[in-house]
Design an enzyme around this catalytic site. Structure first.
Site, PDB file in Angstrom:
ATOM      1  CG  HIS A  76      60.788 -46.311  -5.743  1.00  0.00           C
ATOM      2  ND1 HIS A  76      60.451 -45.946  -7.024  1.00  0.00           N
ATOM      3  CD2 HIS A  76      61.051 -45.148  -5.074  1.00  0.00           C
ATOM      4  CE1 HIS A  76      60.487 -44.622  -7.128  1.00  0.00           C
ATOM      5  NE2 HIS A  76      60.862 -44.124  -5.965  1.00  0.00           N
ATOM      6  CG  HIS A  85      55.048 -50.287  -7.352  1.00  0.00           C
ATOM      7  ND1 HIS A  85      55.270 -50.781  -8.619  1.00  0.00           N
ATOM      8  CD2 HIS A  85      55.897 -49.231  -7.202  1.00  0.00           C
ATOM      9  CE1 HIS A  85      56.208 -50.054  -9.210  1.00  0.00           C
ATOM     10  NE2 HIS A  85      56.604 -49.113  -8.373  1.00  0.00           N
TER      11      HIS A  85
END
Length: 413
Positions: A174, A221
């Site tokens: 991302h 993350h």
């Protein structure tokens, strides 16, 4: 350096980030009944909860679904089978803001972004940016499955997105796309149009920050994953931008480029790093590569049929916004095109799944059939290849026949 890496990879930093934006978790053992209220909350609203709200909360806790009480309650899974996380979302604005930011790196965004650019903005930039998108995602996803670095530990992190839980964490794709995609658009647009560089850089930084921070907020993350993803995308850009124009020229002009491009794309998917357990990573990568190959071959067909022409004047070009009727045609193209995209996607997915399962003697109704490589690879690759060809070639040609094509839609060399 080792201490810095460990610090940036700490799940406690992610948990602290979540706490700043209103996420309050309590991790409990499963021995406690989930039906009982996880937290005693001092209501922020003077309104009392109705019986329907109470029933909805209980149903939510039993089924691990979201509710919309005030504050928002979630029941999340953790990395420990004996723990559950009863989570309160104290600030709904940030909840929806960061969820929307995460969606900017998902399939729904790409399904809107690339068709919109091909049909309404500039196909030359669209096909080059799409090519870079394929590079970012393939390199990033393959790196994930080679390094096999896990996502932030839960607890202390609360993971608010279930779809990617089975994937590894480093680097954040991302973050790679949130940096690489807008920078690619900026670099290519700046070499073609008169644009304000400072405003454009501001938009790039804001978009990248939004999407990257969304990955921290959702607990998917670590800071290390996000920073590495951004730096990784910049490295890929430094390698690819100088050779992007020759690659684009080869795809458009060389007679056998469709065969070469299609074969190379399929081989990249076939030799994608083996995974220890199934996840969405390989399927998502095949989807992206199939789409990019479709865009490339669709552009080749446009060129060989004489539908692409060089502009009358060399760049730089001024940006001309359409009049009211032009906006109407743009909306019409977008709606009609997306409806055709949905129909194409559904048609190919249904046909290919049944056909491939029939060839391999598998039950197409069994969800596990699609997880097998011999089904998953051609199923996604051919479906999204067809979508890519239609978006870049078939649908713009249809718009031209209907007289609703955009201005300069075929001056894209």
């Amino acid at each position: 350096m080792h201490d810095l890496i460990n610090y940036l990879n700490s799940p406690h930093l992610v948990a602290a980030f979540q706490n700043i934006f209103g996420i309050e978790p309590i991790f409990e053992t499963k021995s406690k009944s989930v039906d009982e209220p996880a937290l005693k909350i001092k209501k922020r609203s003077p309104l009392k909860k109705s019986q329907n709200d109470d029933k909805n909360d209980e149903k939510c806790q039993k089924n691990h679904k979201r509710t919309f009480s005030n504050p928002k309650k979630l029941v999340n899974i953790t990395d420990h089978n004996h723990l559950i996380a009863n989570t309160l979302i104290h600030n709904r604005f940030w909840y929806y803001f960061f969820h929307l930011g995460a969606a900017m790196g998902n399939e729904i965004f790409y399904c809107l972004f690339f068709p919109f650019w091909f049909w309404n903005v500039d196909g030359a930039i669209a096909r080059k940016v799409a090519f870079m998108w394929g590079i970012f995602m393939y390199v990033g996803q393959a790196t994930k499955d080679i390094l096999c670095m896990p996502r932030p530990a839960s607890p202390p992190v609360v993971k608010l997105e279930e779809r990617y839980l089975a994937e590894y964490g480093f680097p954040s794709t991302h973050a790679m796309v949130s940096a690489g995609l807008p920078i690619s658009v900026l670099v290519l647009s700046y070499s073609r149009y008169n644009i304000d560089l400072h405003i454009s850089i501001g938009i790039v930084v804001a978009f990248c920050s939004w999407v990257s921070c969304s990955r921290l907020y959702l607990g998917m993350h670590s800071i290390l994953d996000v920073v590495a993803g951004v730096l990784y995308s910049i490295l890929v850009l430094m390698v690819m931008i100088p050779i992007l124009e020759p690659i684009d020229h080869f795809i458009l002009e060389f007679n056998y480029s469709p065969l070469i491009v299609f074969t190379v794309g399929y081989l990249l998917c076939h030799f994608y790093p083996s995974v220890r357990q199934w996840s969405t990573a390989r399927g998502d990568t095949v989807i992206i590569i199939g789409s990019v190959i479709g865009f490339s071959i669709g552009s080749y067909l446009n060129n060989k049929l004489g539908l692409l022409h060089k502009p009358d004047e060399p760049p730089l070009y001024d940006i001309h916004f359409p009049n009211a009727f032009g906006y109407f045609l743009g909306v019409l193209r977008t709606i009609l095109g997306l409806l055709l995209v949905l129909c194409t996607r559904q048609l190919f997915k249904n046909f290919l799944l049944k056909f491939l399962c029939f060839i391999c003697k598998l039950d197409h109704k069994n969800p596990d059939s699609k997880k097998q490589k011999k089904i998953e690879l051609p199923y996604y690759y051919l479906t999204y290849f067809a979508l890519g060809v239609n978006i870049a070639f078939t649908f713009p040609f249809l718009f031209r026949l209907l007289g609703i094509e955009r201005d300069y839609s075929f001056t894209e060399l």
